[in-house]
Design a protein around this motif. Structure first.
Motif, PDB file in Angstrom:
ATOM      1  N   LEU A  29      26.853  65.400  36.650  1.00 36.86           N
ATOM      2  CA  LEU A  29      26.573  65.279  38.089  1.00 36.86           C
ATOM      3  C   LEU A  29      27.816  64.884  38.880  1.00 36.86           C
ATOM      4  N   ALA A  30      28.879  64.445  38.182  1.00 36.49           N
ATOM      5  CA  ALA A  30      30.154  64.198  38.857  1.00 36.49           C
ATOM      6  C   ALA A  30      31.050  65.427  38.843  1.00 36.49           C
ATOM      7  N   GLY A  31      30.614  66.482  38.174  1.00 35.07           N
ATOM      8  CA  GLY A  31      31.437  67.683  38.085  1.00 35.07           C
ATOM      9  C   GLY A  31      32.562  67.568  37.095  1.00 35.07           C
ATOM     10  N   LEU A  32      32.478  66.598  36.185  1.00 37.24           N
ATOM     11  CA  LEU A  32      33.492  66.445  35.137  1.00 37.24           C
ATOM     12  C   LEU A  32      33.170  67.284  33.913  1.00 37.24           C
ATOM     13  N   GLU A  33      31.922  67.680  33.786  1.00 35.93           N
ATOM     14  CA  GLU A  33      31.467  68.493  32.658  1.00 35.93           C
ATOM     15  C   GLU A  33      30.558  69.581  33.199  1.00 35.93           C
ATOM     16  N   LYS A  34      30.766  70.825  32.757  1.00 32.76           N
ATOM     17  CA  LYS A  34      29.917  71.926  33.218  1.00 32.76           C
ATOM     18  C   LYS A  34      28.775  72.139  32.234  1.00 32.76           C
ATOM     19  N   PRO A  35      27.553  72.267  32.730  1.00 29.88           N
ATOM     20  CA  PRO A  35      26.423  72.482  31.825  1.00 29.88           C
ATOM     21  C   PRO A  35      26.453  73.883  31.226  1.00 29.88           C
ATOM     22  N   THR A  36      25.844  74.006  30.069  1.00 24.60           N
ATOM     23  CA  THR A  36      25.680  75.321  29.449  1.00 24.60           C
ATOM     24  C   THR A  36      24.649  76.145  30.211  1.00 24.60           C
ATOM     25  N   LYS A  37      23.666  75.441  30.770  1.00 24.25           N
ATOM     26  CA  LYS A  37      22.583  76.105  31.494  1.00 24.25           C
ATOM     27  C   LYS A  37      22.019  75.130  32.509  1.00 24.25           C
ATOM     28  N   GLY A  38      21.514  75.656  33.635  1.00 24.85           N
ATOM     29  CA  GLY A  38      20.870  74.824  34.635  1.00 24.85           C
ATOM     30  C   GLY A  38      21.687  74.712  35.901  1.00 24.85           C
ATOM     31  N   SER A  39      21.097  74.120  36.930  1.00 30.54           N
ATOM     32  CA  SER A  39      21.768  73.990  38.220  1.00 30.54           C
ATOM     33  C   SER A  39      22.000  72.519  38.559  1.00 30.54           C
ATOM     34  N   VAL A  40      23.172  72.260  39.166  1.00 32.49           N
ATOM     35  CA  VAL A  40      23.576  70.914  39.559  1.00 32.49           C
ATOM     36  C   VAL A  40      23.887  70.937  41.046  1.00 32.49           C
ATOM     37  N   THR A  41      23.072  70.275  41.844  1.00 30.19           N
ATOM     38  CA  THR A  41      23.291  70.197  43.282  1.00 30.19           C
ATOM     39  C   THR A  41      23.494  68.742  43.659  1.00 30.19           C
ATOM     40  N   VAL A  42      24.655  68.435  44.212  1.00 32.79           N
ATOM     41  CA  VAL A  42      24.991  67.064  44.597  1.00 32.79           C
ATOM     42  C   VAL A  42      25.565  67.085  46.000  1.00 32.79           C
ATOM     43  N   ALA A  43      25.016  66.246  46.855  1.00 26.23           N
ATOM     44  CA  ALA A  43      25.462  66.171  48.261  1.00 26.23           C
ATOM     45  C   ALA A  43      25.435  67.550  48.915  1.00 26.23           C
ATOM     46  N   GLY A  44      24.423  68.327  48.569  1.00 26.14           N
ATOM     47  CA  GLY A  44      24.236  69.640  49.168  1.00 26.14           C
ATOM     48  C   GLY A  44      25.120  70.737  48.622  1.00 26.14           C
ATOM     49  N   GLN A  45      25.853  70.493  47.534  1.00 26.96           N
ATOM     50  CA  GLN A  45      26.769  71.485  46.980  1.00 26.96           C
ATOM     51  C   GLN A  45      26.403  71.816  45.537  1.00 26.96           C
ATOM     52  N   ARG A  46      26.462  73.117  45.199  1.00 36.20           N
ATOM     53  CA  ARG A  46      26.186  73.563  43.838  1.00 36.20           C
ATOM     54  C   ARG A  46      27.439  73.416  42.981  1.00 36.20           C
ATOM     55  N   LEU A  47      27.424  72.437  42.093  1.00 33.26           N
ATOM     56  CA  LEU A  47      28.614  72.159  41.298  1.00 33.26           C
ATOM     57  C   LEU A  47      28.798  73.123  40.141  1.00 33.26           C
ATOM     58  N   ASP A  48      27.708  73.636  39.580  1.00 38.41           N
ATOM     59  CA  ASP A  48      27.810  74.439  38.366  1.00 38.41           C
ATOM     60  C   ASP A  48      28.507  75.772  38.601  1.00 38.41           C
ATOM     61  N   SER A  49      28.664  76.170  39.866  1.00 37.69           N
ATOM     62  CA  SER A  49      29.343  77.434  40.155  1.00 37.69           C
ATOM     63  C   SER A  49      30.729  77.231  40.773  1.00 37.69           C
ATOM     64  N   MET A  50      31.202  75.992  40.839  1.00 43.83           N
ATOM     65  CA  MET A  50      32.494  75.699  41.464  1.00 43.83           C
ATOM     66  C   MET A  50      33.644  75.871  40.478  1.00 43.83           C
ATOM     67  N   SER A  51      34.831  76.153  41.029  1.00 43.25           N
ATOM     68  CA  SER A  51      36.061  76.160  40.237  1.00 43.25           C
ATOM     69  C   SER A  51      36.502  74.720  39.987  1.00 43.25           C
ATOM     70  N   GLU A  52      37.461  74.538  39.064  1.00 47.41           N
ATOM     71  CA  GLU A  52      37.954  73.193  38.770  1.00 47.41           C
ATOM     72  C   GLU A  52      38.622  72.569  40.001  1.00 47.41           C
ATOM     73  N   ASP A  53      39.348  73.361  40.772  1.00 45.18           N
ATOM     74  CA  ASP A  53      39.987  72.836  41.980  1.00 45.18           C
ATOM     75  C   ASP A  53      38.954  72.389  42.999  1.00 45.18           C
ATOM     76  N   ASP A  54      37.907  73.190  43.158  1.00 47.53           N
ATOM     77  CA  ASP A  54      36.844  72.824  44.100  1.00 47.53           C
ATOM     78  C   ASP A  54      36.113  71.566  43.640  1.00 47.53           C
ATOM     79  N   LEU A  55      35.916  71.435  42.334  1.00 48.59           N
ATOM     80  CA  LEU A  55      35.257  70.237  41.796  1.00 48.59           C
ATOM     81  C   LEU A  55      36.109  68.997  42.039  1.00 48.59           C
ATOM     82  N   ALA A  56      37.423  69.131  41.880  1.00 49.96           N
ATOM     83  CA  ALA A  56      38.312  67.997  42.130  1.00 49.96           C
ATOM     84  C   ALA A  56      38.228  67.565  43.597  1.00 49.96           C
ATOM     85  N   ARG A  57      38.200  68.522  44.499  1.00 50.86           N
ATOM     86  CA  ARG A  57      38.078  68.186  45.920  1.00 50.86           C
ATOM     87  C   ARG A  57      36.709  67.569  46.214  1.00 50.86           C
TER      88      ARG A  57
END
Length: 231
Positions: A56-84
């Motif tokens: 849920l912090a975007g430090l690990e990407k799930p194998t399956k499923g959706s992660v939405t935090v603060a209105g943003q889908r983390l599981d589809s973000m790039s590493e740079d976007d996750l860092a931001r």
């Protein structure tokens, strides 16, 4: 008062490869956390608590499923976007502090502010150190600080950017009882003052009970103990 979801984990699986074959760390986790809520996360070692927090912090990407935090889908973000995303939304307090040993307490707290381009970063960092009672230790290096003081610096660093979500992973695990109690009181004071959503991983059931709700993680699955008790 909580009023809208800020964390939504839906059917989260995380499987890692090993020489002995696939290892299922998370097994279909569903978790919703409301904005402003304090949630205690308990469970045995190896149950998946820290891994769930990493997802849920975007430090690990799930194998399956959706992660939405603060209105943003983390599981589809790039590493740079996750860092931001983490820079702008998340503060993390670890069991082992993770301070930069070659930087003073003030410099450690100022790091995320400088990365965010915040004006007067060192003034802001100094204010946050005062809030945790360390204004007199600003020029000290981590090796010159006690464990409790290092954790207070880590808490100041996590909160200085006014994050929407504060993640605390066994923040008292390396501290004695009295010092741990001080850190916990500071955590809840920061949560209350800023209405930051807080997820607190702990082995201490009494500490978890101070939160608005407790969820239990066992064998890579989540069980909401508050809901179970209501039933």
């Amino acid at each position: 008062m909580p009023h809208s979801p800020i964390v939504q984990l839906e059917n989260i699986f995380l499987t890692l490869k090993s020489e002995a074959g696939p290892v299922n760390i998370l097994r279909g986790i569903d978790l919703t956390v409301q904005e402003g809520e304090a949630v205690g996360i308990v469970g045995p070692s190896g149950s998946g608590k820290s891994t769930m927090m990493s997802v849920l912090a975007g430090l690990e990407k799930p194998t399956k499923g959706s992660v939405t935090v603060a209105g943003q889908r983390l599981d589809s973000m790039s590493e740079d976007d996750l860092a931001r995303f983490r820079r702008d939304n998340v503060g993390i307090v670890f069991q082992s502090f993770h301070l930069v040993p070659t930087m003073t307490a003030l410099e450690n707290v100022a790091i995320p502010l400088e990365l965010s381009g915040v004006p007067n970063a060192f003034d802001r960092a100094g204010e946050k150190l005062r809030e945790v009672g360390l204004e007199g230790r600003a020029t000290h290096y981590p090796s010159q600080l006690s464990g409790g003081e290092q954790q207070r610096v880590a808490l100041a660093r996590a909160m200085c950017t006014q994050p929407k979500i504060l993640l605390a992973d066994e923040p008292t695990g390396n501290l004695d009882g009295a010092t741990g109690d001080l850190i916990v009181d500071l955590l809840f004071a920061q949560h209350d003052a800023s209405n930051t959503t807080m997820l607190l991983i702990t082995h201490d059931e009494q500490l978890a009970a101070r939160c608005d709700r407790v969820v239990r993680v066992e064998d890579g699955r989540v069980f909401d103990t508050a809901m179970a008790d209501a039933e």
